[in-house]
Design a protein around this motif. Sequence first.
Motif, PDB file in Angstrom:
ATOM      1  N   ILE A  40       0.795  -1.240   0.000  1.00  0.00           N
ATOM      2  CA  ILE A  40       0.000   0.000   0.000  1.00  0.00           C
ATOM      3  C   ILE A  40       0.823   1.284   0.000  1.00  0.00           C
ATOM      4  N   GLU A  41       2.040   1.265   0.545  1.00  0.00           N
ATOM      5  CA  GLU A  41       2.698   2.535   0.849  1.00  0.00           C
ATOM      6  C   GLU A  41       3.192   3.294  -0.370  1.00  0.00           C
ATOM      7  N   GLY A  42       3.750   2.592  -1.369  1.00  0.00           N
ATOM      8  CA  GLY A  42       4.459   3.318  -2.417  1.00  0.00           C
ATOM      9  C   GLY A  42       5.682   3.988  -1.815  1.00  0.00           C
ATOM     10  N   GLY A  43       6.073   5.128  -2.402  1.00  0.00           N
ATOM     11  CA  GLY A  43       7.239   5.845  -1.876  1.00  0.00           C
ATOM     12  C   GLY A  43       8.434   4.930  -1.718  1.00  0.00           C
ATOM     13  N   TRP A  44       8.670   4.107  -2.728  1.00  0.00           N
ATOM     14  CA  TRP A  44       9.634   3.008  -2.580  1.00  0.00           C
ATOM     15  C   TRP A  44      11.050   3.488  -2.295  1.00  0.00           C
ATOM     16  N   ASP A  45      11.384   4.706  -2.756  1.00  0.00           N
ATOM     17  CA  ASP A  45      12.716   5.246  -2.454  1.00  0.00           C
ATOM     18  C   ASP A  45      12.630   6.636  -1.841  1.00  0.00           C
ATOM     19  N   ALA A  46      11.464   6.958  -1.254  1.00  0.00           N
ATOM     20  CA  ALA A  46      11.253   8.302  -0.708  1.00  0.00           C
ATOM     21  C   ALA A  46      11.941   8.471   0.643  1.00  0.00           C
ATOM     22  N   ASP A  47      12.472   9.652   0.873  1.00  0.00           N
ATOM     23  CA  ASP A  47      12.950  10.070   2.200  1.00  0.00           C
ATOM     24  C   ASP A  47      13.954   9.105   2.811  1.00  0.00           C
ATOM     25  N   GLY A  48      14.825   8.545   1.982  1.00  0.00           N
ATOM     26  CA  GLY A  48      15.898   7.726   2.522  1.00  0.00           C
ATOM     27  C   GLY A  48      15.586   6.256   2.695  1.00  0.00           C
ATOM     28  N   TYR A  78       2.031   6.178   1.837  1.00  0.00           N
ATOM     29  CA  TYR A  78       3.109   6.909   2.512  1.00  0.00           C
ATOM     30  C   TYR A  78       2.806   8.398   2.589  1.00  0.00           C
ATOM     31  N   THR A  79       2.122   8.913   1.581  1.00  0.00           N
ATOM     32  CA  THR A  79       1.736  10.334   1.615  1.00  0.00           C
ATOM     33  C   THR A  79       0.233  10.527   1.852  1.00  0.00           C
TER      34      THR A  79
END
Length: 495
Positions: A40-48, A78-79
């Motif tokens: 569900i989150e996505g943001g696989w490489d977001a914010d470190g 994630y967002t």
Amino acid sequence: MSLAPTSIVLSSPSPSNWDPENVSFPEEFAWGASTAAYQIEGGWDADGKGPSVWDTFTHQGGDRVFKNQTGDVACGSYTLWEEDLKCIKQLGLTHYRFSLSWSRLLPDGTTGFINQKGVDYYDTAIDSLLANGVTPVVTLYHFDLPQHLEHQGGWRSGAIVAAFDAYAQFCFRTFGDRVKLWLTINEPYVLATLGYEEGVMAPGIKELGTGAYQSAHNMIKAHAVAWHSYNQLFRKKQGGLVSIALNSDWAEPFDPNSPADQEAAKRHMAFCLDWFATPIFLDGDYPAIMKSKISAVCKRQGIPSSRLPEFTDAEKMMIKGTADFFALNYYTSRKMKHQENTNAQPSMSADKEAEEVTDPSWPVASGSSWLAVVPWGLRRLLKYIKDTYNHPIIYITENGFSQSDPAPLDDTQRWEYFKLTLQEILKAIYIDGVQLKGYFVWSLLDNFEWTCGYRSRFGLFHVDFENPALPRVPYKSAIEYAKVVANNGLVKSQE
């Protein structure tokens, strides 16, 4: 002492005098929905965030996943956590189960570097759930191993036990002041067989005959070590409970009058649920059926020792009793035929000498060809767990039915399946005396369903993956489920 009930065939699952619409669930029954970080989150490489094995697996392409889809964006949770929280509140859930992304918190899998942005994300989720009267149920690990650890051998390496324990202690220390229900590992059976034996799920390792057994061996030890860490270092102050989420089908003999098929059904249970539950809940060791069968097959194949690893006496003592409740994921049932193993090529599936058959009279969920809908199988499985594992407190931590994409919002057929399942659960509680304390639907949202990508929709809320805003819209089943939660029981049909 036999670890299996004397007969695998139970009495009729439908007493004629039973009216489930006049019976409430027990007080303080946990009503939940479940999700997993990568799905569900996505943001696989977001914010470190560091890469996980599922990032690697999906990015390699090659039709491993439907239409080469990935979880890079998924539901965007994630967002869009606030949108997820709205869904949880709309359902009136008392509990919400989600998993932590190991590589979002610890990008290389170790505590050498802690990603504070990841900690902040989960702090926000936990705090906002509690502020809305929802109990968080947190899974430490749901298939998404940090890629750095897989490079070092992953679950096939004994070193993973200490790495998992360090991660678990970090999570207990960071979130345990607020999280009181923990699950260490989700569905070790699925990860062992599909991830390390057949190679069809991440990390895509194909080691027939050994991969599943070796990875499962280390998962059991990792779970047990983490349980002891909680028990010794955190339980007194935090007062929480720790278990492991085990999945299992229910197995019926194909021919109920055939002793060979009856034994095949018992073997299926031994090689599926009991593989993990027997060591953790009973005696620290693998089921006798499993050990003798694998040993016999290995002898026929000219292999000098069993392919199933052995626990030391000290490890058996360490593993035994390392669960505070029984967490069960149930989706389907199968009929079992005895099947002689004449295969010279070792494989875990051939070792059990049981052929899985789906009864053609069982309806099949439109979004998953493997998911025959057998609600009464869940009741029989719950009774089996009660009888085999000393009458534990049980939570059903996943149960669901999928629709194929495009999925109608008016999912009347699916809600019928949910209703039948809840009726069987009531029978398990009040007729069979099962100590069932909660039920979690898989899943809160339509999400990335592993190798099925986005075509298989299990969500209570529809997600439009073509719309960049990823809007969540309730299915009919969500509206009906909310009524059950509010009523703490099935609502009488309006004629």
